[in-house]
Design an enzyme around this catalytic site. Structure first.
Site, short mmCIF file in Angstrom:
data_model
loop_
_atom_site.label_atom_id
_atom_site.label_comp_id
_atom_site.label_asym_id
_atom_site.label_seq_id
_atom_site.Cartn_x
_atom_site.Cartn_y
_atom_site.Cartn_z
N ARG A 186 46.01 26.46 -48.91
CA ARG A 186 44.58 26.63 -48.67
C ARG A 186 44.33 26.45 -47.18
NH1 ARG A 186 42.33 29.19 -52.56
NH2 ARG A 186 40.30 28.16 -52.40
N GLU A 193 37.07 32.56 -44.46
CA GLU A 193 37.57 33.87 -44.87
C GLU A 193 36.41 34.77 -45.28
OE1 GLU A 193 40.59 33.47 -47.87
OE2 GLU A 193 41.80 32.11 -46.68
N HIS A 251 44.98 36.67 -46.81
CA HIS A 251 45.02 36.01 -48.11
C HIS A 251 45.56 36.96 -49.19
CE1 HIS A 251 43.00 32.53 -50.48
NE2 HIS A 251 44.07 32.96 -51.12
#
Length: 318
Positions: free
Chosen positions: A227, A256, A275
């Site tokens: 994370r 993000e 991601h």
């Protein structure tokens, strides 16, 4: 429960929607936008958090009326939905444990090889039409530390081991096959590769800070597929610019999508990816099929796998 007597499944919407055709006639499936979630929660038996980047559940859960008996998130991490009210109630929370393990492990191996073999520079030189011979680094015989002992961390350890990298796993507590957090600094000081694959909790938030990057060897490289908030990004930038470590690859970020003006885009020695480490062809179908399988267990009163310990923020066994 709906008027038909079938369970009401509320899906926090995202495009493309999950394939839930196997629930036809067995459940009433309704899709809801984040802004409307709070008003629809009291009528739902089950909540599927398909939009796993949204924090709508954390914002909508507090309030009057009943709440779903079961919440499933189509992600490994649960920090985006776990507020104090959800943590304190008796709603069962499950995650997508098992879907992303091997894809993320493959992605980490690809990053390790790309950094060791200087592939980013090779692509740059090709675009510039420059023939510049260099020597690359072998990975076999190197040392890696993987922080996170859940299924993803263990899969990373196996895959790096197949490349000949001696890998140590570090978890919340020491147990057979895994070191405890008190050994992390010692292991970091000897590692060629450091991989963050831990869940985000209050104990892990910001764990990779200036001190931890200072412990690492100048030749070490850092990879984060866990994370974003596990890492103090400013400290990482300084470590790279000052050559405190040799390189890094980030697939997750504190914010993000990563803003276009973020300094991370231009840091020497840093690979940025959006991601995507666990997202292979067909991954959404796997997530949908997993939810249907769990629904079949839930609807017949059988125990659910992947049940999150809401106090810890992950499935026990990490």
């Amino acid at each position: 429960m709906s008027l038909s007597g079938r369970p009401r499944v509320l899906v926090l919407d995202a495009d493309p929607r999950p394939r839930l055709g196997r629930l036809t006639g067995r459940a009433v499936v309704e899709y809801v936008a984040p802004a409307a979630l709070a008003g629809r929660l009291p009528s739902a038996d089950v909540l599927l958090v398909w939009d796993f980047f949204s924090d709508a559940v954390r914002r909508a859960w507090p309030g009057p009326g009943p709440r779903p008996r079961w919440v499933h998130t189509a992600s490994a991490g649960v920090d985006h939905l776990m507020g104090p009210e959800l943590a304190a109630c008796d709603t069962v929370v499950t995650n997508a444990r098992g879907v992303f393990d091997e894809p993320i492990a493959e992605y980490v191996a690809a990053l390790v090889l790309a950094l060791a073999k200087d592939l980013p520079r090779t692509l740059e030189l090709q675009r510039e039409r420059v023939w510049h011979h260099r020597e690359s680094q072998r990975v076999a015989g190197g040392r890696a530390v993987v922080v996170g002992t859940g299924p993803i961390g263990r899969a990373i350890g196996r895959t790096l081991g197949a490349l000949g990298i001696r890998t140590a796993l570090v978890g919340r507590v020491a147990r057979p096959g895994a070191h405890g957090p008190e050994e992390l600094d010692r292991l970091l000081a000897r590692a060629d590769w450091v991989v963050a694959a831990a869940p985000l909790t209050e104990r892990t938030r910001g764990m990779f800070d200036a001190r931890r990057f200072g412990v690492m060897q100048p030749s070490a490289r850092f990879v984060n597929v866990g994370r974003g908030p596990l890492v103090d990004e400013e400290a990482l930038v300084r470590a790279l610019r000052e050559r405190g470590i040799a390189g890094a690859a980030l697939d997750v970020f504190a914010r993000e999508p990563l803003p276009a003006d973020s300094p991370l885009w231009d840091v020497p020695g840093l690979l940025v990816s959006p991601h995507m480490s666990g997202d292979t062809v067909g991954w959404r179908d796997q997530l949908g099929a997993q939810f249907v399988e769990l629904f079949e267990l839930w609807a017949t009163g059988r125990p659910l796998p992947n049940v999150v310990d809401k106090k810890r923020g992950y499935v026990p066994g990490h």
